[in-house]
Write an enzyme that holds these catalytic residues in place. Structure first.
Site, PDB file in Angstrom:
ATOM      1  N   CYS A 128       0.815  -1.220   0.000  1.00 51.50           N
ATOM      2  CA  CYS A 128       0.000   0.000   0.000  1.00 51.50           C
ATOM      3  C   CYS A 128       0.848   1.269   0.000  1.00 51.50           C
ATOM      4  O   CYS A 128       0.344   2.352  -0.282  1.00 51.50           O
ATOM      5  CB  CYS A 128      -0.953   0.002   1.195  1.00 51.50           C
ATOM      6  SG  CYS A 128      -2.063  -1.407   1.185  1.00 51.50           S
ATOM      7  N   ASN A 173      -9.878  -0.643  -0.762  1.00 53.54           N
ATOM      8  CA  ASN A 173      -8.418  -0.557  -0.673  1.00 53.54           C
ATOM      9  C   ASN A 173      -7.794  -1.126  -1.942  1.00 53.54           C
ATOM     10  O   ASN A 173      -7.850  -2.330  -2.189  1.00 53.54           O
ATOM     11  CB  ASN A 173      -7.941  -1.335   0.563  1.00 53.54           C
ATOM     12  CG  ASN A 173      -6.445  -1.195   0.795  1.00 53.54           C
ATOM     13  OD1 ASN A 173      -5.716  -0.707  -0.060  1.00 53.54           O
ATOM     14  ND2 ASN A 173      -5.988  -1.632   1.955  1.00 53.54           N
ATOM     15  N   HIS A 181      -3.649   7.263   2.035  1.00 51.00           N
ATOM     16  CA  HIS A 181      -3.957   5.898   1.572  1.00 51.00           C
ATOM     17  C   HIS A 181      -5.379   5.553   2.018  1.00 51.00           C
ATOM     18  O   HIS A 181      -5.790   5.861   3.138  1.00 51.00           O
ATOM     19  CB  HIS A 181      -2.951   4.912   2.165  1.00 51.00           C
ATOM     20  CG  HIS A 181      -3.315   3.489   1.930  1.00 51.00           C
ATOM     21  ND1 HIS A 181      -3.643   3.003   0.683  1.00 51.00           N
ATOM     22  CD2 HIS A 181      -3.415   2.426   2.782  1.00 51.00           C
ATOM     23  CE1 HIS A 181      -3.920   1.711   0.777  1.00 51.00           C
ATOM     24  NE2 HIS A 181      -3.801   1.339   2.041  1.00 51.00           N
TER      25      HIS A 181
HETATM   26  O1  UT7 Z   1      -3.672  -0.743   3.736  1.00 53.47           O
HETATM   27  C1  UT7 Z   1      -3.192  -1.530   4.740  1.00 53.47           C
HETATM   28  C2  UT7 Z   1      -4.003  -2.774   4.676  1.00 53.47           C
HETATM   29  N1  UT7 Z   1      -5.095  -2.969   5.502  1.00 53.47           N
HETATM   30  C3  UT7 Z   1      -5.685  -2.125   6.381  1.00 53.47           C
HETATM   31  O2  UT7 Z   1      -5.349  -1.018   6.590  1.00 53.47           O
HETATM   32  C4  UT7 Z   1      -6.811  -2.698   7.180  1.00 53.47           C
HETATM   33  C5  UT7 Z   1      -6.633  -2.434   8.646  1.00 53.47           C
HETATM   34  N2  UT7 Z   1      -7.655  -3.016   9.466  1.00 53.47           N
HETATM   35  C6  UT7 Z   1      -8.973  -2.719   9.366  1.00 53.47           C
HETATM   36  O3  UT7 Z   1      -9.368  -1.936   8.536  1.00 53.47           O
HETATM   37  C7  UT7 Z   1      -9.927  -3.327  10.368  1.00 53.47           C
HETATM   38  O4  UT7 Z   1      -9.185  -3.928  11.406  1.00 53.47           O
HETATM   39  C8  UT7 Z   1     -10.895  -4.353   9.745  1.00 53.47           C
HETATM   40  C9  UT7 Z   1     -11.870  -3.654   8.834  1.00 53.47           C
HETATM   41  C10 UT7 Z   1     -10.112  -5.406   8.976  1.00 53.47           C
HETATM   42  C11 UT7 Z   1     -11.698  -5.056  10.839  1.00 53.47           C
HETATM   43  O5  UT7 Z   1     -12.378  -4.113  11.637  1.00 53.47           O
HETATM   44  P1  UT7 Z   1     -12.343  -4.228  13.232  1.00 53.47           P
HETATM   45  O6  UT7 Z   1     -13.205  -3.190  13.764  1.00 53.47           O
HETATM   46  O7  UT7 Z   1     -10.876  -4.215  13.625  1.00 53.47           O
HETATM   47  O8  UT7 Z   1     -12.995  -5.631  13.462  1.00 53.47           O
HETATM   48  P2  UT7 Z   1     -12.414  -6.882  14.230  1.00 53.47           P
HETATM   49  O9  UT7 Z   1     -11.237  -7.472  13.523  1.00 53.47           O
HETATM   50  O10 UT7 Z   1     -12.226  -6.459  15.640  1.00 53.47           O
HETATM   51  O11 UT7 Z   1     -13.610  -7.893  14.096  1.00 53.47           O
HETATM   52  C12 UT7 Z   1     -14.854  -7.651  14.724  1.00 53.47           C
HETATM   53  C13 UT7 Z   1     -15.801  -8.785  14.405  1.00 53.47           C
HETATM   54  C14 UT7 Z   1     -15.205 -10.182  14.513  1.00 53.47           C
HETATM   55  O12 UT7 Z   1     -16.153 -11.002  15.144  1.00 53.47           O
HETATM   56  P3  UT7 Z   1     -15.987 -11.451  16.668  1.00 53.47           P
HETATM   57  O13 UT7 Z   1     -14.689 -12.180  16.710  1.00 53.47           O
HETATM   58  O14 UT7 Z   1     -15.957 -10.157  17.439  1.00 53.47           O
HETATM   59  O15 UT7 Z   1     -17.204 -12.285  16.893  1.00 53.47           O
HETATM   60  C15 UT7 Z   1     -15.039 -10.603  13.070  1.00 53.47           C
HETATM   61  O16 UT7 Z   1     -15.165 -11.987  12.913  1.00 53.47           O
HETATM   62  O17 UT7 Z   1     -16.289  -8.661  13.063  1.00 53.47           O
HETATM   63  C16 UT7 Z   1     -16.191  -9.915  12.416  1.00 53.47           C
HETATM   64  N3  UT7 Z   1     -15.987  -9.695  10.989  1.00 53.47           N
HETATM   65  C17 UT7 Z   1     -16.999  -9.512  10.136  1.00 53.47           C
HETATM   66  N4  UT7 Z   1     -18.341  -9.491  10.309  1.00 53.47           N
HETATM   67  C18 UT7 Z   1     -19.107  -9.261   9.213  1.00 53.47           C
HETATM   68  C19 UT7 Z   1     -14.823  -9.595  10.301  1.00 53.47           C
HETATM   69  N5  UT7 Z   1     -15.053  -9.366   9.007  1.00 53.47           N
HETATM   70  C20 UT7 Z   1     -16.401  -9.314   8.871  1.00 53.47           C
HETATM   71  C21 UT7 Z   1     -17.256  -9.099   7.788  1.00 53.47           C
HETATM   72  N6  UT7 Z   1     -18.587  -9.058   8.005  1.00 53.47           N
HETATM   73  N7  UT7 Z   1     -16.785  -8.879   6.529  1.00 53.47           N
END
Ligand code: UT7
Length: 324
Positions: free
Chosen positions: A114, A281, A251
């Site tokens: 990225c 992204n 980004h």
């Molecule tokens: O450019 C560099 C590359 N990437 C990034 O910059 C991404 C950086 N990270 C993020 O943007 C965020 O961490 C995410 C969008 C990936 C995730 O958001 P979050 O608020 O950190 O969620 P989380 O990982 O804490 O997950 C919360 C819950 C989980 O369920 P449990 O374990 O709390 O029951 C996940 O399983 O959300 C669940 N989950 C989803 N639910 C519905 C994860 N993906 C999904 C989904 N739909 N697509």
């Protein structure tokens, strides 16, 4: 007299096919509400089988060449940021070189995920500052859908395909921050974080291309801090205060990361270019796509000062200061 890299053209390309959050919900257990609330993403573009990273790069480049009133043979170098090359080798940039009819100079890829556009910009700007090239095409192009595991809801909803580029041309400046062009670019990496965001494959390991593997929370935590810290560092290094910056062009990974970065920098969101809702992204393509979008929409104007921070796999991160 100081040699400056002036932006004389920008271009972008997004594949025709748009996938909505509801479309993603047909593939994995997710919802429009979750994706919008956690990421700000509403749609993403996916390239078809016959559209490669080079295809998108070429389309973006042709647009930028038109804006600049140039042909491919006016370019001395092509630097292309990508982690989704057409082939393991040669560099995707050489396919762009051939398609643009550029018969001299050099073309190479930069692998910084990225941060790929920022790394490429720094390489290109250095070539111009050293007098090694006069005109350089800098591209970020990615077909992330080819390394996306569409059974993994944690990652597959986050990414999209596309390309963006700028053409840099050497010009004379005074050497201070009133100059137009690339004023400075800082880039960093810390390989101890490589496992947090990487491909599961590679030519020399398992002979596979692999899929995106990401510890989302860890990446999120570092992204907001690193993007804000490197922004403050580049401003301080150049004696510029935040109030002098007209636009933040960050980004585009997640609207919450963008908002957190803007908040740490005390920049109001109406001075931030946001395209993550429409592009998702797109890795190395994200910053040049946002830049081209800002210019096309008329928000970004000649003479304005832009701050472009980014962060990605590696971890890699950096920022560029540009006066349009
Ligand atoms: O450019 C560099 C590359 N990437 C990034 O910059 C991404 C950086 N990270 C993020 O943007 C965020 O961490 C995410 C969008 C990936 C995730 O958001 P979050 O608020 O950190 O969620 P989380 O990982 O804490 O997950 C919360 C819950 C989980 O369920 P449990 O374990 O709390 O029951 C996940 O399983 O959300 C669940 N989950 C989803 N639910 C519905 C994860 N993906 C999904 C989904 N739909 N697509």
């Amino acid at each position: 007299m100081t040699l400056r890299s002036r932006i004389v053209g920008t271009g972008s390309f997004l594949p025709e096919h748009i996938s909505t959050n509801d479309d993603m919900a047909k593939i994995v257990e997710t919802s429009d509400a979750w994706i919008v609330e956690r990421t700000g993403i509403r749609v993403r573009h996916f390239a078809d089988e016959n559209t490669y990273t080079s295809t998108m790069a070429i389309k973006a480049a042709e647009e930028a060449l038109k804006v600049a009133g140039m042909t491919g043979d006016d370019l001395d170098a092509i630097v292309l940021g990508t982690v989704t090359p057409d082939k393991t080798f040669p560099a995707t940039a050489v396919y762009v070189q051939a398609a643009l009819g550029m018969k001299h100079g050099c073309a190479f890829d930069v692998v910084a995920a990225c941060s790929g556009f920022l790394y490429s910009l720094r390489a290109a700007d250095n070539m111009i500052r050293l007098g090694q090239a006069k005109t350089v095409l800098v591209i970020g192009s990615e077909k992330v859908s080819k390394v996306t595991d569409f059974t993994d809801r944690n990652t597959c909803v986050l990414f999209g395909d596309g390309a963006g580029c700028v053409i840099l041309k050497a010009g004379e400046g005074k050497g201070d921050v009133s100059d137009s062009g690339v004023l400075d670019t800082l880039i960093y990496s810390d390989g101890t974080y490589a496992p947090e965001l990487c491909s599961t494959g590679g030519a020399s390991t398992n002979h596979e291309v692999g899929f995106v593997s990401m510890n989302g929370r860890e990446v999120f935590r570092h992204a907001a801090v690193n993007m804000a810290d490197v922004s403050l560092e580049i401003l301080e290094k150049n004696g510029i205060s935040l109030s002098d910056v007209d636009w933040l062009v960050p980004h585009q990974a997640n609207i919450r990361i963008i908002e957190a970065t803007a908040k740490r920098l005390n920049v109001p969101m109406d001075r931030v270019i946001c395209t993550v809702d429409q592009h998702a992204n797109t890795s190395a393509a994200s910053i040049p796509l946002a830049l081209a979008d800002g210019i096309k929409s008329g928000k970004l104007k000649k003479g304005q000062l832009l701050l472009l921070p980014g962060m990605g796999s590696g971890f890699t991160w950096g920022a560029s200061l540009i006066r349009l």
